[in-house]
Design a protein around this motif. Structure first.
Motif, mmCIF file in Angstrom:
data_model
loop_
_atom_site.group_PDB
_atom_site.id
_atom_site.type_symbol
_atom_site.label_atom_id
_atom_site.label_comp_id
_atom_site.label_asym_id
_atom_site.label_seq_id
_atom_site.Cartn_x
_atom_site.Cartn_y
_atom_site.Cartn_z
ATOM 1 N N LYS A 33 32.490 23.415 16.679
ATOM 2 C CA LYS A 33 33.818 22.801 16.544
ATOM 3 C C LYS A 33 34.879 23.821 16.932
ATOM 4 C CE LYS A 33 32.612 19.514 12.871
ATOM 5 N NZ LYS A 33 32.922 19.057 11.501
ATOM 6 N N ASP A 34 35.849 23.385 17.754
ATOM 7 C CA ASP A 34 36.907 24.283 18.210
ATOM 8 C C ASP A 34 37.748 24.783 17.038
ATOM 9 O OD1 ASP A 34 36.064 23.898 20.783
ATOM 10 O OD2 ASP A 34 37.584 22.378 21.260
ATOM 11 N N GLN A 35 38.125 26.074 17.123
ATOM 12 C CA GLN A 35 38.917 26.692 16.069
ATOM 13 C C GLN A 35 40.161 27.347 16.663
ATOM 14 O OE1 GLN A 35 37.732 26.355 12.828
ATOM 15 N NE2 GLN A 35 36.122 25.140 13.811
ATOM 16 N N LEU A 36 41.164 27.556 15.805
ATOM 17 C CA LEU A 36 42.437 28.137 16.228
ATOM 18 C C LEU A 36 42.369 29.658 16.156
ATOM 19 C CD1 LEU A 36 45.483 27.848 16.951
ATOM 20 C CD2 LEU A 36 45.932 27.822 14.472
ATOM 21 N N ILE A 37 42.819 30.331 17.241
ATOM 22 C CA ILE A 37 42.904 31.792 17.270
ATOM 23 C C ILE A 37 44.370 32.194 17.367
ATOM 24 C CG2 ILE A 37 42.162 33.911 18.414
ATOM 25 C CD1 ILE A 37 39.928 32.386 19.724
ATOM 26 N N GLN A 38 44.763 33.162 16.540
ATOM 27 C CA GLN A 38 46.130 33.674 16.565
ATOM 28 C C GLN A 38 46.109 35.193 16.712
ATOM 29 O OE1 GLN A 38 46.918 31.656 12.687
ATOM 30 N NE2 GLN A 38 48.858 31.066 13.655
ATOM 31 N N SER A 39 47.252 35.728 17.139
ATOM 32 C CA SER A 39 47.413 37.179 17.210
ATOM 33 C C SER A 39 47.803 37.701 15.834
ATOM 34 C CB SER A 39 48.490 37.537 18.229
ATOM 35 O OG SER A 39 48.800 38.904 18.171
ATOM 36 N N THR A 40 47.214 38.821 15.442
ATOM 37 C CA THR A 40 47.552 39.434 14.157
ATOM 38 C C THR A 40 47.543 40.942 14.281
ATOM 39 O OG1 THR A 40 47.026 39.439 11.793
ATOM 40 C CG2 THR A 40 45.175 39.562 13.294
ATOM 41 N N GLY A 41 48.271 41.605 13.384
ATOM 42 C CA GLY A 41 48.311 43.065 13.398
ATOM 43 C C GLY A 41 48.779 43.590 14.743
ATOM 44 N N PRO A 42 48.083 44.565 15.299
ATOM 45 C CA PRO A 42 48.507 45.162 16.582
ATOM 46 C C PRO A 42 48.002 44.374 17.783
ATOM 47 C CG PRO A 42 46.624 46.335 15.746
ATOM 48 C CD PRO A 42 46.915 45.259 14.733
ATOM 49 N N ASN A 43 47.989 43.055 17.674
ATOM 50 C CA ASN A 43 47.479 42.146 18.703
ATOM 51 C C ASN A 43 45.964 42.023 18.658
ATOM 52 O OD1 ASN A 43 48.188 40.290 20.800
ATOM 53 N ND2 ASN A 43 47.280 41.681 22.276
ATOM 54 N N TYR A 44 45.410 41.995 17.452
ATOM 55 C CA TYR A 44 44.013 41.642 17.256
ATOM 56 C C TYR A 44 43.944 40.159 16.897
ATOM 57 C CZ TYR A 44 42.995 46.655 17.286
ATOM 58 O OH TYR A 44 42.870 47.974 17.644
ATOM 59 N N MET A 45 42.778 39.664 16.569
ATOM 60 C CA MET A 45 42.598 38.215 16.453
ATOM 61 C C MET A 45 42.366 37.761 15.011
ATOM 62 S SD MET A 45 40.576 37.046 19.901
ATOM 63 C CE MET A 45 39.149 38.108 19.783
ATOM 64 N N LEU A 46 42.898 36.593 14.722
ATOM 65 C CA LEU A 46 42.698 35.934 13.434
ATOM 66 C C LEU A 46 42.294 34.495 13.695
ATOM 67 C CD1 LEU A 46 42.979 36.059 10.298
ATOM 68 C CD2 LEU A 46 45.286 35.130 10.615
ATOM 69 N N VAL A 47 41.137 34.095 13.174
ATOM 70 C CA VAL A 47 40.641 32.732 13.332
ATOM 71 C C VAL A 47 40.747 32.030 11.984
ATOM 72 C CG1 VAL A 47 38.689 31.272 13.977
ATOM 73 C CG2 VAL A 47 39.044 33.475 15.130
ATOM 74 N N SER A 48 41.398 30.880 11.986
ATOM 75 C CA SER A 48 41.514 30.066 10.771
ATOM 76 C C SER A 48 40.495 28.939 10.852
ATOM 77 C CB SER A 48 42.932 29.500 10.641
ATOM 78 O OG SER A 48 43.883 30.541 10.624
ATOM 79 N N LEU A 49 39.414 29.056 10.083
ATOM 80 C CA LEU A 49 38.349 28.053 10.124
ATOM 81 C C LEU A 49 38.835 26.739 9.540
ATOM 82 C CD1 LEU A 49 35.336 30.263 8.951
ATOM 83 C CD2 LEU A 49 36.098 29.792 11.281
ATOM 84 N N GLU A 50 38.498 25.640 10.210
ATOM 85 C CA GLU A 50 38.959 24.323 9.762
ATOM 86 C C GLU A 50 38.007 23.667 8.772
ATOM 87 O OE1 GLU A 50 39.765 21.866 13.096
ATOM 88 O OE2 GLU A 50 41.462 23.062 13.805
ATOM 89 N N SER A 51 36.762 24.110 8.736
ATOM 90 C CA SER A 51 35.786 23.462 7.853
ATOM 91 C C SER A 51 34.967 24.531 7.133
ATOM 92 C CB SER A 51 34.855 22.550 8.656
ATOM 93 O OG SER A 51 34.222 23.282 9.690
ATOM 94 N N PHE A 52 34.335 24.165 6.049
ATOM 95 C CA PHE A 52 33.591 25.108 5.221
ATOM 96 C C PHE A 52 32.159 24.628 4.992
ATOM 97 C CE2 PHE A 52 38.010 25.762 4.325
ATOM 98 C CZ PHE A 52 38.144 27.135 4.138
ATOM 99 N N PRO A 53 31.335 24.549 6.019
ATOM 100 C CA PRO A 53 29.937 24.185 5.785
ATOM 101 C C PRO A 53 29.198 25.352 5.127
ATOM 102 C CG PRO A 53 30.260 24.798 8.067
ATOM 103 C CD PRO A 53 31.618 24.808 7.434
ATOM 104 N N ALA A 54 27.965 25.166 4.834
ATOM 105 C CA ALA A 54 27.176 26.209 4.161
ATOM 106 C C ALA A 54 26.778 27.282 5.161
ATOM 107 C CB ALA A 54 25.951 25.593 3.511
ATOM 108 N N GLY A 55 27.765 28.056 5.567
ATOM 109 C CA GLY A 55 27.507 29.135 6.508
ATOM 110 C C GLY A 55 27.402 28.646 7.938
ATOM 111 N N GLY A 56 27.392 29.575 8.857
ATOM 112 C CA GLY A 56 27.290 29.216 10.265
ATOM 113 C C GLY A 56 27.690 30.379 11.145
ATOM 114 N N GLN A 57 27.873 30.112 12.401
ATOM 115 C CA GLN A 57 28.204 31.158 13.368
ATOM 116 C C GLN A 57 29.512 30.840 14.071
ATOM 117 O OE1 GLN A 57 25.944 31.904 17.206
ATOM 118 N NE2 GLN A 57 25.276 33.707 16.054
#
Length: 670
Positions: A600-624
């Protein structure tokens, strides 16, 4: 065969043989060498980029440099693909293939000058004398160590010849197309060709606002778009590198040279062309006046630029690195003068020509022996032997080494470095400040603890695990003397030329972290407008980094396992029943990163010194969590132009020269 034609052919053959032999004599020390030594890492960095291309091909991203970087921004890839071709054809190493190409370039430039002048209808003697003068360029000898710049310099005579033909209403679409491609050899060569094109448009009787001019301009910008589009339309933070756009850098590129990197003989030849600006020439010789004015203007720009800080938009072109183009252009504007001198039967004139030839040869020998980089048996790299002896995998953390070129080429391509050799195109701000704290701070004694603390914060935020310092470095002395709990002494690594000390970080590298919701407000990117020449902005970034690292290492934040399966992808393992949906990744942010979590597609944002932050939309029992970097749309648009414009040119040639042949002018007799 006509006897006169055969005689000229023999002269051409002998001239080319002599020029080739002289070139081989001057470059002879490189015939049996594998490496070239210069006191900055340009040469071996070119070897790394060729190695990267050979291994991964057209990869849109690399983990090797600077916590992730696109190697294709403003990239001159043609010399590197030629290097790979030579390597595979002759079964040679990449460094040896580079040396082979350098030998070929050095020998061929003088022959190219001769052939170009002969095609312009100059006599063999004229072309030969001017080709001898091409040995008198100190900056060309130095460009051996720059590699791609040497490709640009060697091809410059061909560009001048094509431009002269263009100025005579030939190659009207071919010249603009080639101009665009030149940026992938070296940008200075591209800028030279564009400026020559602009001179023709402005200083001939062409209509500047015509459809033909607009089409030519469109071809140039479309064909070169693979070079400039990624810079003009940023996909991420790009450091613009103020140091590379001021008079101090422009002076640095000419330091150690007399006569701007040319020779007194060549400058005299250039100034001898000044009277041609005021003489009446034939219409088909109009290019001589335009080129003379252009070269003199270029020389004035260089003189002004190294004494006055011109606007950054001008200095950004680093035009002082292209003084060799003034020297090569001089050969073309001096050729008409030499042609006239050779036609004069006076003994004094003949003696003058002998003096010119003698001085050019003496100058050529002197400049080549003084300015060509020294052949070398190889480079030192302590990283690979350390990893082999300790039986460790360097991919589990980033590696700091003062020798960016050696570390990039000799170490496995899975090695990750926290900075790059592309200061002006860094995808985050950290490497610039880290270099300031380590490479540009000279300490004779111990390093102040405050500086060590700052460096530790930068090592932590970049995930640096192994640090290589020279044994005599003040950093080595300070870390050994202080018994700093943050670092573990790994001992010495001895190579043929250097003794290096290795330290291993005692902290856990947090390349991927599940951030607690308590720190969500701390996940904002740093300001991107910091001026690193100002101490206040440097300290501001230090404080941002310290606060961010403190947050990152809070116990409630959970380290995650990260892998780098390819150069343009990474994966993060999410545990069952995750406590947060915020996943921090210290890989440089770029708009072309795409993230999926359990498909499932996820949102990536810039954080800190231009590193990445992914906000997961769902919480299944673990995954990749899978991140994949893709080419921007502009990449495909650029390749479309590059590959299809030749069809337009062929169509134009067929229509105008085969189907609708131009009528021959009929002479009228009265």
């Amino acid at each position: 065969m006509n006897k006169k034609y055969f005689s000229v052919l023999i002269k051409d053959f002998i001239s080319i043989i002599i020029l080739g032999a002289l070139g081989a004599f001057f470059i002879f020390p490189y015939f049996n060498t594998e490496f070239i030594y210069i006191n900055y890492p340009d040469w071996i960095v070119h070897a790394f980029r060729a190695k990267f291309l050979q291994e991964y091909g057209l990869s849109s991203w690399s983990h090797v440099w600077s916590n992730g970087i696109s190697l294709w921004k403003a990239y001159q890839f043609i010399p590197h693909y030629l290097t790979i071709a030579v390597s595979q054809l002759f079964h040679q190493s990449i460094p040896r293939s580079m040396v082979i190409l350098i030998i070929g370039l050095f020998i061929s430039i003088h022959i190219i000058v001769y052939i170009a002048l002969r095609f312009l209808k100059f006599r063999p003697s004229t072309a030969f004398v001017c080709a001898l003068l091409s040995f008198d360029m100190a900056q060309y000898a130095v460009s051996i160590g720059d590699y791609s710049l040497m490709f640009g310099s060697t091809l410059a005579p061909i560009i001048y010849y094509m431009w002269i033909r263009f100025n005579k209403d030939k190659l009207q679409l071919v010249y603009p197309y080639v101009t665009g491609l030149l940026f992938y050899i070296h940008p200075l060569l591209g800028f030279l060709a564009i400026n020559l094109w602009a001179c023709t448009v402005m200083f001939t009787k062409r209509n500047i606002l015509s459809l033909n001019t607009a089409m030519q301009a469109g071809i140039i910008f479309a064909t070169s778009s693979l070079f400039w589009l990624p810079i003009a339309f940023k996909n991420s933070y790009l450091q613009s590198g103020a140091f590379l756009a001021n008079k101090y850098f422009l002076n640095l590129t000419l330091s150690g040279f007399d006569y701007f990197g040319l020779s007194l003989v060549l400058l005299c030849c250039l100034f001898a062309s000044v009277p041609l600006l005021f003489m009446h020439l034939k219409p088909d010789e109009n290019w001589i006046k335009i080129l003379s004015a252009f070269l003199l203007g270029y020389l004035v720009l260089v003189f002004v630029g190294i004494n006055v800080d011109l606007p950054r938009v001008i200095n950004q072109f680093q035009y002082t690195r292209g003084v060799v183009y003034i020297g090569i252009g001089t050969l073309f504007v001096f050729a008409p003068i030499m042609e006239r001198l050779l036609s004069i039967k006076s003994l004094i004139v003949k003696l003058l020509i002998v003096v010119i030839v003698s001085l050019s040869l003496v100058d050529g020998i002197w400049l080549t022996s003084k300015f060509t980089p020294a052949p070398s048996v190889g480079y030192d790299d302590p990283i690979s032997p350390y990893a082999k002896n300790q039986n460790i995998n360097l991919s589990d953390g980033r590696v700091w080494s003062n020798y960016i070129g050696n570390a990039s080429y000799y170490s496995p391509l899975t090695t990750k470095l926290p900075y790059s050799y592309m200061t002006h195109l860094e995808p985050n701000q950290i490497p610039i400040r880290l270099n300031q704290l380590i490479a540009y701070k000279n300490f004779d004694a111990n390093i102040p603890q405050s500086n060590l603390d700052r460096i530790t914060n930068y090592f932590k935020i970049t995930g640096t695990k192994y640090i290589f310092f020279d044994e005599t470095s003040a950093f080595t002395k300070s870390l050994l003397a202080s018994a700093n709990a943050e670092y573990q002494d790994e001992g010495k690594v001895s190579t043929d030329k250097n003794l290096t000390h290795v330290f291993k970080s005692n902290w856990e590298s947090r390349d991927a972290v599940m951030i607690s919701q308590d720190y969500k407000t701390n996940l904002k990117h740093f300001p991107f407008d910091l001026d690193f020449s100002k101490s206040t902005d440097q300290l501001q970034l230090d404080n941002y980094t310290k606060a961010f690292v403190t947050m990152l290492y809070q116990p409630s934040n959970i380290p995650l396992k990260i892998k780098y399966p390819t150069q343009d992808s990474l994966t993060v393992e999410i545990p069952p029943n995750p406590s947060s949906n915020l996943v921090y990744i210290n890989e440089s942010y770029d708009k072309e990163w795409k993230a999926t979590y359990n498909n499932k597609d996820q949102l990536i944002q810039s954080t800190g010194p231009n590193y990445m932050l992914v906000s997961l939309e769902s919480f299944p029992a673990g995954g990749q969590l899978v991140l994949k970097h893709v080419w921007p749309t502009s990449f495909y648009v650029s390749w479309f132009f590059i590959t299809t414009i030749p069809l337009l040119i062929i169509f134009n040639i067929i229509m105008n020269h085969i189907i609708f042949k131009p009528r021959k002018k009929v002479k009228e007799y009265v």
